[in-house]
Design a protein around this motif. Structure first.
Motif, PDB file in Angstrom:
ATOM      1  N   THR A 146       0.861  -1.183   0.000  1.00 51.67           N
ATOM      2  CA  THR A 146       0.000   0.000   0.000  1.00 51.67           C
ATOM      3  C   THR A 146       0.899   1.236   0.000  1.00 51.67           C
ATOM      4  N   PRO A 147       0.357   2.389  -0.377  1.00 54.34           N
ATOM      5  CA  PRO A 147       1.178   3.601  -0.437  1.00 54.34           C
ATOM      6  C   PRO A 147       1.330   4.323   0.890  1.00 54.34           C
ATOM      7  N   VAL A 148       0.840   3.756   1.971  1.00 57.07           N
ATOM      8  CA  VAL A 148       0.778   4.485   3.239  1.00 57.07           C
ATOM      9  C   VAL A 148       2.155   4.963   3.689  1.00 57.07           C
ATOM     10  N   HIS A 149       3.139   4.074   3.723  1.00 52.35           N
ATOM     11  CA  HIS A 149       4.475   4.434   4.195  1.00 52.35           C
ATOM     12  C   HIS A 149       5.433   4.798   3.065  1.00 52.35           C
ATOM     13  N   GLY A 150       5.039   4.643   1.844  1.00 51.08           N
ATOM     14  CA  GLY A 150       5.901   5.012   0.736  1.00 51.08           C
ATOM     15  C   GLY A 150       6.882   3.946   0.307  1.00 51.08           C
ATOM     16  N   PHE A 151       6.932   2.804   0.993  1.00 54.49           N
ATOM     17  CA  PHE A 151       7.921   1.789   0.634  1.00 54.49           C
ATOM     18  C   PHE A 151       7.446   0.876  -0.482  1.00 54.49           C
ATOM     19  N   LEU A 152       6.194   1.034  -0.906  1.00 56.66           N
ATOM     20  CA  LEU A 152       5.772   0.397  -2.147  1.00 56.66           C
ATOM     21  C   LEU A 152       6.680   0.852  -3.279  1.00 56.66           C
ATOM     22  N   ILE A 153       7.008   2.137  -3.306  1.00 54.86           N
ATOM     23  CA  ILE A 153       7.879   2.718  -4.327  1.00 54.86           C
ATOM     24  C   ILE A 153       9.258   2.078  -4.282  1.00 54.86           C
ATOM     25  N   GLN A 154       9.739   1.777  -3.089  1.00 52.73           N
ATOM     26  CA  GLN A 154      11.109   1.275  -2.904  1.00 52.73           C
ATOM     27  C   GLN A 154      11.155  -0.243  -2.725  1.00 52.73           C
ATOM     28  N   ARG A 155      10.124  -0.936  -3.147  1.00 53.06           N
ATOM     29  CA  ARG A 155      10.041  -2.376  -2.853  1.00 53.06           C
ATOM     30  C   ARG A 155      11.209  -3.159  -3.450  1.00 53.06           C
ATOM     31  N   LYS A 156      11.602  -2.871  -4.669  1.00 53.35           N
ATOM     32  CA  LYS A 156      12.704  -3.615  -5.293  1.00 53.35           C
ATOM     33  C   LYS A 156      14.014  -3.372  -4.562  1.00 53.35           C
ATOM     34  N   LEU A 157      14.284  -2.107  -4.227  1.00 53.22           N
ATOM     35  CA  LEU A 157      15.504  -1.794  -3.481  1.00 53.22           C
ATOM     36  C   LEU A 157      15.451  -2.432  -2.105  1.00 53.22           C
ATOM     37  N   SER A 158      14.286  -2.363  -1.454  1.00 51.20           N
ATOM     38  CA  SER A 158      14.153  -2.920  -0.108  1.00 51.20           C
ATOM     39  C   SER A 158      14.429  -4.416  -0.093  1.00 51.20           C
ATOM     40  N   ALA A 159      13.930  -5.131  -1.094  1.00 47.54           N
ATOM     41  CA  ALA A 159      14.155  -6.579  -1.155  1.00 47.54           C
ATOM     42  C   ALA A 159      15.639  -6.886  -1.229  1.00 47.54           C
ATOM     43  N   ILE A 160      16.382  -6.128  -2.038  1.00 43.74           N
ATOM     44  CA  ILE A 160      17.828  -6.336  -2.168  1.00 43.74           C
ATOM     45  C   ILE A 160      18.533  -6.041  -0.847  1.00 43.74           C
ATOM     46  N   ALA A 161      18.186  -4.898  -0.230  1.00 42.66           N
ATOM     47  CA  ALA A 161      18.860  -4.481   1.000  1.00 42.66           C
ATOM     48  C   ALA A 161      18.538  -5.412   2.158  1.00 42.66           C
ATOM     49  N   LEU A 162      17.276  -5.801   2.303  1.00 45.96           N
ATOM     50  CA  LEU A 162      16.879  -6.630   3.449  1.00 45.96           C
ATOM     51  C   LEU A 162      17.461  -8.032   3.368  1.00 45.96           C
ATOM     52  N   ARG A 163      17.715  -8.523   2.154  1.00 41.62           N
ATOM     53  CA  ARG A 163      18.349  -9.846   2.020  1.00 41.62           C
ATOM     54  C   ARG A 163      19.795  -9.840   2.508  1.00 41.62           C
ATOM     55  N   LYS A 164      20.409  -8.673   2.579  1.00 38.21           N
ATOM     56  CA  LYS A 164      21.802  -8.576   3.016  1.00 38.21           C
ATOM     57  C   LYS A 164      21.939  -8.625   4.536  1.00 38.21           C
ATOM     58  N   LEU A 165      20.837  -8.424   5.237  1.00 36.81           N
ATOM     59  CA  LEU A 165      20.891  -8.416   6.700  1.00 36.81           C
ATOM     60  C   LEU A 165      21.220  -9.800   7.249  1.00 36.81           C
ATOM     61  N   ASP A 166      21.827  -9.822   8.427  1.00 30.31           N
ATOM     62  CA  ASP A 166      22.073 -11.098   9.104  1.00 30.31           C
ATOM     63  C   ASP A 166      20.787 -11.660   9.697  1.00 30.31           C
ATOM     64  N   ALA A 167      19.845 -10.791  10.021  1.00 27.87           N
ATOM     65  CA  ALA A 167      18.539 -11.234  10.516  1.00 27.87           C
ATOM     66  C   ALA A 167      17.529 -10.121  10.304  1.00 27.87           C
ATOM     67  N   LEU A 168      16.320 -10.498   9.965  1.00 27.60           N
ATOM     68  CA  LEU A 168      15.203  -9.560   9.877  1.00 27.60           C
ATOM     69  C   LEU A 168      14.143 -10.021  10.866  1.00 27.60           C
ATOM     70  N   ILE A 169      13.754  -9.127  11.772  1.00 27.73           N
ATOM     71  CA  ILE A 169      12.798  -9.457  12.819  1.00 27.73           C
ATOM     72  C   ILE A 169      11.510  -8.671  12.593  1.00 27.73           C
ATOM     73  N   THR A 170      10.392  -9.381  12.548  1.00 25.08           N
ATOM     74  CA  THR A 170       9.077  -8.762  12.463  1.00 25.08           C
ATOM     75  C   THR A 170       8.359  -8.954  13.801  1.00 25.08           C
ATOM     76  N   LEU A 171       7.136  -8.446  13.879  1.00 24.92           N
ATOM     77  CA  LEU A 171       6.401  -8.525  15.140  1.00 24.92           C
ATOM     78  C   LEU A 171       5.421  -9.685  15.217  1.00 24.92           C
ATOM     79  N   THR A 172       5.167 -10.345  14.084  1.00 20.74           N
ATOM     80  CA  THR A 172       4.204 -11.450  14.093  1.00 20.74           C
ATOM     81  C   THR A 172       4.677 -12.576  13.178  1.00 20.74           C
ATOM     82  N   ALA A 173       4.175 -13.770  13.440  1.00 12.66           N
ATOM     83  CA  ALA A 173       4.459 -14.914  12.574  1.00 12.66           C
ATOM     84  C   ALA A 173       3.895 -14.683  11.180  1.00 12.66           C
ATOM     85  N   HIS A 174       2.739 -14.023  11.110  1.00 15.14           N
ATOM     86  CA  HIS A 174       2.129 -13.702   9.820  1.00 15.14           C
ATOM     87  C   HIS A 174       3.103 -12.928   8.941  1.00 15.14           C
ATOM     88  N   ASP A 175       3.727 -11.893   9.516  1.00 10.77           N
ATOM     89  CA  ASP A 175       4.623 -11.062   8.720  1.00 10.77           C
ATOM     90  C   ASP A 175       5.919 -11.772   8.371  1.00 10.77           C
TER      91      ASP A 175
END
Length: 391
Positions: A150-179
């Motif tokens: 959704t456009p709420v936070h603006g990261f829809l625009i940056q989704r491709k870049l975000s996918a590349i950057a987040l894969r480089k992390l040693d760990a990504l932590i979300t708040l729910t199992a769903h996410d």
């Protein structure tokens, strides 16, 4: 271990800042902890920080002011199109910005860096090659759908870049199992999840006898659904005859004036108390009998666990975070999105049945024990050391 959190202004009041302060304070018992606060306009944190937690303001952090970059951001926002990764990086995360934060991390000689918002997590991922030997973690506080669909936070625009950057992390932590599952499904990222901890414990619980409904949260109509909250209040107080009950609203935000206007428009000045921002909210939980959450989306719902800690049953729409916290029919009631009539029905059940309130309130207190700080900190320790990278 030397740990660094990178995130939003700690001078602001918000759920992200509150839980960051709680986790940083907890970890500071055994580690050196620093919080780099981006674009902070005050020297203090809104939420108390332990003496051993150091707060650093980095006020040179801002988007590329180059007119081309500004034009790209403006056009992308209007059209809500996903940008190619290279173009998104140029417009939102130029090298000088990355280098500035990297230099702060190098100066601090941190062992672990936690990007504590979606933007900070992307930034930290883009720093990977510049910080060899540093463990890099992203920590997301809202749902995947809100960030990237959704456009709420603006990261829809940056989704491709975000996918590349987040894969480089040693760990990504979300708040729910769903996410966590959504990141695996949509971005092929093996994310983990850790629930937010309670920010306090309360030995004294509500008696659940006062005729008070309670809402706590940022007053932002689009997310928190304050428009629906007051529609429901009008139905209960004016049309169903519960004018002897009160609704207390605690919070501040961009929608404060809208909320004031909505209260007047519905003729609810005598039934609704708009109390603004309060540093001490525990007494208000203890005086209420039912907690109300009308959010259209909620990554977790820290105020829901706080209400449960004080023995309150909760009525909420069936959004991501509340759906994992509330055991429908046991410690609260989940309502199909966004059925205001059903919501009013559920509140009416609890308002008229003290025995039901007390049964659910007892179950809510038991559920809250699963969010105690010591339990949550053990999970964070595993992520920081890499012993359990995916929970």
């Amino acid at each position: 271990m030397k740990i660094c959190f990178i995130g939003p202004s700690m001078g602001d009041c918000g759920g992200v800042q509150r839980v960051m302060a709680v986790i940083a304070n907890g970890l500071s018992a055994d580690h050196e902890v620093t919080m780099i606060s981006l674009d902070n306009d005050t020297e203090r944190s809104f939420y108390p920080l332990a003496d051993k937690v150091r707060l650093v303001n980095y006020n040179d952090y801002h988007y590329n002011k180059n007119w081309i970059a500004r034009g790209i951001r403006g056009l992308a926002k209007r059209r809500q199109k996903v940008l190619p990764a290279s173009l998104a990086k140029y417009a939102y995360f130029p090298e000088y910005l990355i280098d500035g934060v990297c230099n702060l991390v190098k100066q601090g000689e941190y062992d672990c860096v936690i990007g504590s918002t979606v933007s900070s997590a992307v930034l930290v991922g883009l720093m990977k090659e510049k910080l060899p030997g540093v463990r890099l973690i992203g920590w997301h506080h809202n749902s995947y759908e809100i960030y990237f669909q959704t456009p709420v936070h603006g990261f829809l625009i940056q989704r491709k870049l975000s996918a590349i950057a987040l894969r480089k992390l040693d760990a990504l932590i979300t708040l729910t199992a769903h996410d966590a599952g959504k990141y695996q499904e949509q971005m092929k990222i093996n994310a983990g999840y850790i629930y937010n901890p309670l920010s306090f414990s309360s030995q004294q619980k509500s008696t659940l006898t006062d005729k008070i409904l309670l809402f706590v949260g940022r007053l932002e109509r689009k997310q928190k659904g304050t428009d629906m909250l007051l529609d429901i209040a009008e139905e209960l107080f004016h049309h169903r005859g519960y004018g002897d009950w009160k609704l207390r609203i605690i919070g501040n935000g961009s929608g404060y004036k809208d909320t004031e206007e909505d209260i007047r428009r519905h003729g609810l000045e005598d039934q609704v108390e708009l109390l603004g921002e309060r540093e001490e909210v525990i007494p208000f939980y203890r005086e209420a009998s039912v907690f109300v959450s009308t959010s259209r989306w909620e990554g977790f719902g820290l105020v829901i666990t706080e209400a449960m800690e004080c023995g309150l049953p909760v009525v909420s729409f069936r959004t991501d975070g509340p759906s994992e916290i509330i055991r429908d029919g046991q410690d609260g009631i989940l309502i199909d999105n966004y059925r205001k009539g059903q919501f009013a029905d559920a509140l009416e059940r609890l308002m008229t049945d003290e025995e039901l309130r007390k049964r659910m309130g007892t179950a809510a207190t038991e559920r809250a024990e699963e969010f105690n700080l010591a339990h949550i900190l053990r999970k964070w320790e595993s992520v920081l050391t890499g012993d359990t990278p995916y929970l």
